[in-house]
Design a protein around this motif. Structure first.
Motif, PDB file in Angstrom:
ATOM      1  N   PRO A   1       0.819  -1.222   0.000  1.00 18.04           N
ATOM      2  CA  PRO A   1       0.000   0.000   0.000  1.00 18.04           C
ATOM      3  C   PRO A   1       0.852   1.271   0.000  1.00 18.04           C
ATOM      4  CG  PRO A   1      -0.832  -1.577   1.592  1.00 18.04           C
ATOM      5  CD  PRO A   1       0.486  -2.111   1.119  1.00 18.04           C
ATOM      6  N   LYS A   2       0.274   2.335  -0.536  1.00 19.54           N
ATOM      7  CA  LYS A   2       0.970   3.620  -0.585  1.00 19.54           C
ATOM      8  C   LYS A   2       0.889   4.357   0.751  1.00 19.54           C
ATOM      9  CE  LYS A   2       0.273   4.006  -5.553  1.00 19.54           C
ATOM     10  NZ  LYS A   2      -0.322   4.787  -6.676  1.00 19.54           N
ATOM     11  N   VAL A   3      -0.079   3.987   1.589  1.00 22.64           N
ATOM     12  CA  VAL A   3      -0.195   4.559   2.928  1.00 22.64           C
ATOM     13  C   VAL A   3       0.554   3.660   3.910  1.00 22.64           C
ATOM     14  CG1 VAL A   3      -1.817   5.065   4.805  1.00 22.64           C
ATOM     15  CG2 VAL A   3      -2.380   5.721   2.463  1.00 22.64           C
ATOM     16  N   ASP A   4       1.286   4.262   4.847  1.00 19.72           N
ATOM     17  CA  ASP A   4       2.100   3.480   5.783  1.00 19.72           C
ATOM     18  C   ASP A   4       1.268   2.776   6.849  1.00 19.72           C
ATOM     19  OD1 ASP A   4       4.467   4.254   4.562  1.00 19.72           O
ATOM     20  OD2 ASP A   4       4.679   6.036   5.823  1.00 19.72           O
ATOM     21  N   LYS A   5       0.282   3.489   7.396  1.00 25.41           N
ATOM     22  CA  LYS A   5      -0.473   2.960   8.532  1.00 25.41           C
ATOM     23  C   LYS A   5      -1.956   3.281   8.393  1.00 25.41           C
ATOM     24  CE  LYS A   5       3.249   3.659  11.947  1.00 25.41           C
ATOM     25  NZ  LYS A   5       3.628   4.347  13.212  1.00 25.41           N
ATOM     26  N   VAL A   6      -2.761   2.500   9.101  1.00 26.48           N
ATOM     27  CA  VAL A   6      -4.177   2.799   9.301  1.00 26.48           C
ATOM     28  C   VAL A   6      -4.451   2.700  10.798  1.00 26.48           C
ATOM     29  CG1 VAL A   6      -6.559   2.118   8.849  1.00 26.48           C
ATOM     30  CG2 VAL A   6      -4.845   1.877   7.045  1.00 26.48           C
ATOM     31  N   VAL A   7      -5.002   3.750  11.375  1.00 28.46           N
ATOM     32  CA  VAL A   7      -5.391   3.730  12.785  1.00 28.46           C
ATOM     33  C   VAL A   7      -6.910   3.789  12.852  1.00 28.46           C
ATOM     34  CG1 VAL A   7      -5.318   4.939  14.988  1.00 28.46           C
ATOM     35  CG2 VAL A   7      -3.249   4.783  13.590  1.00 28.46           C
ATOM     36  N   ILE A   8      -7.502   2.789  13.477  1.00 27.40           N
ATOM     37  CA  ILE A   8      -8.963   2.686  13.598  1.00 27.40           C
ATOM     38  C   ILE A   8      -9.338   2.854  15.067  1.00 27.40           C
ATOM     39  CG2 ILE A   8     -10.982   1.245  13.141  1.00 27.40           C
ATOM     40  CD1 ILE A   8      -9.285  -0.293  11.096  1.00 27.40           C
ATOM     41  N   GLU A   9     -10.187   3.834  15.364  1.00 24.89           N
ATOM     42  CA  GLU A   9     -10.581   4.117  16.747  1.00 24.89           C
ATOM     43  C   GLU A   9     -12.096   4.098  16.887  1.00 24.89           C
ATOM     44  OE1 GLU A   9      -6.951   7.203  17.984  1.00 24.89           O
ATOM     45  OE2 GLU A   9      -8.966   7.975  17.558  1.00 24.89           O
ATOM     46  N   VAL A  10     -12.562   3.584  18.015  1.00 26.40           N
ATOM     47  CA  VAL A  10     -13.988   3.619  18.325  1.00 26.40           C
ATOM     48  C   VAL A  10     -14.412   5.056  18.576  1.00 26.40           C
ATOM     49  CG1 VAL A  10     -15.696   3.039  20.091  1.00 26.40           C
ATOM     50  CG2 VAL A  10     -14.167   1.272  19.218  1.00 26.40           C
ATOM     51  N   VAL A  11     -15.513   5.460  17.957  1.00 30.70           N
ATOM     52  CA  VAL A  11     -16.083   6.784  18.193  1.00 30.70           C
ATOM     53  C   VAL A  11     -17.603   6.641  18.273  1.00 30.70           C
ATOM     54  CG1 VAL A  11     -16.049   7.249  15.708  1.00 30.70           C
ATOM     55  CG2 VAL A  11     -16.287   9.142  17.314  1.00 30.70           C
ATOM     56  N   PRO A  12     -18.248   7.213  19.305  1.00 28.50           N
ATOM     57  CA  PRO A  12     -19.705   7.098  19.428  1.00 28.50           C
ATOM     58  C   PRO A  12     -20.425   7.756  18.254  1.00 28.50           C
ATOM     59  CG  PRO A  12     -18.712   7.885  21.481  1.00 28.50           C
ATOM     60  CD  PRO A  12     -17.651   7.950  20.427  1.00 28.50           C
ATOM     61  N   SER A  13     -21.583   7.230  17.915  1.00 32.73           N
ATOM     62  CA  SER A  13     -22.343   7.778  16.793  1.00 32.73           C
ATOM     63  C   SER A  13     -22.707   9.240  17.030  1.00 32.73           C
ATOM     64  CB  SER A  13     -23.604   6.945  16.560  1.00 32.73           C
ATOM     65  OG  SER A  13     -24.390   6.888  17.740  1.00 32.73           O
ATOM     66  N   SER A  14     -22.889   9.619  18.285  1.00 30.55           N
ATOM     67  CA  SER A  14     -23.258  11.002  18.597  1.00 30.55           C
ATOM     68  C   SER A  14     -22.100  11.972  18.392  1.00 30.55           C
ATOM     69  CB  SER A  14     -23.762  11.102  20.038  1.00 30.55           C
ATOM     70  OG  SER A  14     -22.760  10.663  20.946  1.00 30.55           O
ATOM     71  N   SER A  15     -20.882  11.460  18.299  1.00 32.89           N
ATOM     72  CA  SER A  15     -19.688  12.319  18.206  1.00 32.89           C
ATOM     73  C   SER A  15     -19.053  12.340  16.831  1.00 32.89           C
ATOM     74  CB  SER A  15     -18.638  11.846  19.228  1.00 32.89           C
ATOM     75  OG  SER A  15     -19.145  11.815  20.539  1.00 32.89           O
ATOM     76  N   ILE A  16     -19.431  11.430  15.938  1.00 28.10           N
ATOM     77  CA  ILE A  16     -18.707  11.290  14.683  1.00 28.10           C
ATOM     78  C   ILE A  16     -18.842  12.530  13.796  1.00 28.10           C
ATOM     79  CG2 ILE A  16     -20.628  10.073  13.561  1.00 28.10           C
ATOM     80  CD1 ILE A  16     -16.782   9.640  12.986  1.00 28.10           C
ATOM     81  N   GLY A  17     -19.970  13.207  13.826  1.00 32.11           N
ATOM     82  CA  GLY A  17     -20.136  14.407  13.016  1.00 32.11           C
ATOM     83  C   GLY A  17     -19.130  15.479  13.380  1.00 32.11           C
ATOM     84  N   GLU A  18     -18.998  15.757  14.656  1.00 36.88           N
ATOM     85  CA  GLU A  18     -18.043  16.757  15.132  1.00 36.88           C
ATOM     86  C   GLU A  18     -16.615  16.309  14.856  1.00 36.88           C
ATOM     87  OE1 GLU A  18     -16.785  20.367  16.873  1.00 36.88           O
ATOM     88  OE2 GLU A  18     -18.750  19.685  16.142  1.00 36.88           O
TER      89      GLU A  18
END
Length: 604
Positions: free
Chosen positions: A275-292
């Motif tokens: 892949p051309k991207v070095d890393k992927v960081v996946i974090e839990v985020v509540p549905s109420s906060s994802i917009g912000e």
């Protein structure tokens, strides 16, 4: 007009509760632009779903490497079961999409092509399929992918000690699978290794489903060299599944913070190139906060987005909004039986509380689903009429009426069934004149989920049904499915959703042995209909289309599972991302190695 005022009153009542319970005193019921979640505003800004693009185009100069930041939108910790054979909920699958690869590539009609890791050759006359690894494919630890790795997932799923949900009627279509599962054979007789790169599988029948990875065909390999020393019963708790999975995807697991986040790094052995991207960081985020979070540039991509928050995104200059019909539907299910885990089959109980077709149909007609779709979801969700999403155009029955809002018809059905208000309090008693309460399980999530559930409860109260929440409140995701799968006696009906995957066949969700058949309804007629859909005769497209239609009509009439909403999937992507496409004909999941970034951090 009455239903609109009722909807408004429920929304405002729940908004008051949300504000009162918000620990920092801010108005939690406001959208990000400061406007209250007014259903009339939502209707005025109804989304033209046909105008949503499926690809982000970005002509900016790219940086070398970088870290892609992904928001895993879920209101509970992820379980961390990183095995396609063993996982059973969506958050884990969303993570695995970045680290794993299906053996087979599919086209826009979700049919297998020759462009994937493996090639599929079907001999329908002899009921056989040959799977051949194409080229020199390696696991993320550098070990070669072999025929043994193609066979091993079948040995996991079919094993007598396997406790997952994928040993079902479809899997038992493989010759010898049942004997192996019952401990009568040490191998699955219908699976044979031809050479180091190919295997042959013999089936009891071959239908069109095989070309959509059905009929018992499995779409993933399992690293036998890592897993074979671990007893099958211990796999789900092993480090090989939880901490250091070996995978075939564009990225490989690097760091896992249980339930919270995952860091992946580029897989130098990926069969399509590093892949051309070095890393992927996946974090839990509540549905109420994802917009912000998307607004402030915390994430590049959200794995899902609450459609009732669309207004918070549409004017953001740093975000591109992609959309596509979702391979999913929301539904309300009725508990009419139990799952016999020892014998791995559903047992229908004719004497169950909810086994009255008139009662179930009345509950469906009493639900004002149309208003919920328009007011809360701005047209991004619409009333569903079938258990087959319209994206499966060859099989979806658009002529079905489904359960349109009709409270008078609901009342007639309840009267007919003998549920009558005998004491004049406005609430119906059961057929014996005793107090009648229906217990509903529903998931917690975004701020408006409670308002929607309360609105439906008011709908049901209007026709004389007392519906109370199981546990007295909405239930968090993991606990909800634990209770539903365990057939908790405190659940009479439940509101949930299914992701169908790319195979439209309903056998994995509604057959006698399907653990996912969580209503537990089975009948000889249903079994026959499911068999017809995936039969040899169904190789005739007209026959299969008619078989799908017959099943859809039957399920609509029996109403043990009532579809409520079809969905348009909203996918916000930061504009620093390049080469991201969600078209089913060119899904980025199989081309993650092409993603590039045009800035060191997400744009704000």
């Amino acid at each position: 007009m009455k239903k609109n005022w009722l909807l408004l009153s429920v929304i405002f009542a729940v908004m008051f509760v949300l504000v009162a319970c918000n620990k920092d005193g801010k108005d939690a019921a406001k959208t990000d632009d400061g406007k209250k979640d007014n259903p009339e505003q939502a209707e005025e800004t109804k989304v033209d779903t046909t105008s949503l693009p499926m690809e982000i185009t970005n002509d900016g100069d790219v940086i070398k490497g970088g870290t892609l930041k992904v928001g895993l939108v879920v209101d509970t910790p992820f379980k961390g079961v990183f095995s396609w054979e063993l996982y059973d909920d969506n958050p884990d699958s969303e993570i695995m999409k970045y680290a794993t690869n299906s053996l087979f590539a599919t086209d826009g009609d979700f049919l297998v092509t020759d462009e994937g890791i493996a090639k599929l050759d079907v001999d329908k006359d002899n009921k056989k399929a040959k799977i051949t690894i194409q080229g020199d494919v390696k696991w993320s630890d550098g070990q070669p992918l072999t025929a043994d790795d193609l066979i091993y997932p079948y040995e996991i799923i079919g094993h007598p000690d396997y406790e997952g949900v994928r040993y079902d009627d479809d899997f038992q279509n493989i010759v010898g699978a049942q004997e192996y599962h019952d401990g009568k054979a040490k191998t699955i007789s219908g699976i044979k290794k031809i050479d180091e790169k190919s295997i042959e599988i013999t089936f009891k029948k071959v239908s069109p489903a095989i070309y959509a990875v059905g009929d018992g065909l499995w779409g993933y390999a399992a690293p036998k060299h890592q897993l074979e020393s671990i007893p099958v019963k211990d796999l789900i708790s092993s480090d090989a599944v939880r901490k250091n999975p070996v995978t075939l995807g564009a990225f490989k697991f690097d760091k896992i913070k249980n339930g919270e986040s995952v860091q992946l790094v580029a897989n130098e052995y990926y069969y399509k190139g590093k892949p051309k991207v070095d890393k992927v960081v996946i974090e839990v985020v509540p549905s109420s906060s994802i917009g912000e979070a998307m607004k402030t540039g915390k994430y590049d991509i959200a794995t899902s987005f609450p459609t009732n928050q669309y207004d918070s995104l549409k004017s953001l200059s740093n975000i591109a909004i992609l959309g596509r019909p979702e391979l999913a539907y929301s539904y309300i299910g009725f508990k009419v039986g139990k799952y016999d885990k020892a014998n791995r089959k559903n047992i229908f109980n004719e004497k169950s509380k909810m086994n009255d077709v008139n009662l179930r149909q009345a509950i469906g007609y009493a639900m004002d689903i149309e208003s919920v779709g328009e007011k809360f979801y701005q047209g991004l969700r619409v009333r569903a009429n079938s258990l087959i999403p319209p994206v499966f155009a060859s099989y979806y029955d658009g002529t079905l009426e489904g359960y349109k809002y009709d409270p008078e018809k609901a009342k007639e059905l309840l009267d007919k069934a003998g549920y009558k208000d005998t004491d004049g309090d406005g609430i119906r008693e059961d057929k014996d004149g005793k107090k009648f309460t229906i217990r509903l399980a529903a998931m917690s999530g975004s701020d408006t989920d409670e308002a929607i559930v309360e609105y439906y409860r008011q709908n049901w109260k209007e026709v004389g049904l007392n519906v109370e929440l199981t546990t007295g409140r909405l239930i968090e995701f993991n606990s909800f499915y634990d209770k539903v799968k365990a057939d908790d006696p405190e659940i009479d009906m439940f509101m949930a959703a299914w992701g169908t995957g790319t195979n439209p066949s309903p056998i994995g969700l509604y057959s006698e042995s399907a653990e996912f058949n969580m209503s537990r309804f089975v009948s000889p007629e249903l079994t026959k209909m499911l068999e017809n859909i995936d039969s040899a005769e169904a190789m005739d497209p007209k026959y299969r289309s008619e078989a799908f239609r017959t099943w859809q009509e039957y399920m609509s009439e029996t109403a043990t599972t009532i579809p409520t909403l079809f969905r348009t999937e909203i996918i916000p992507v930061n504009k620093r991302v390049k080469n991201y496409n969600v078209d089913y004909a060119n899904d980025t999941q199989d081309n993650l190695q092409t993603i590039e970034l045009t800035a060191d951090a997400p744009l704000k």
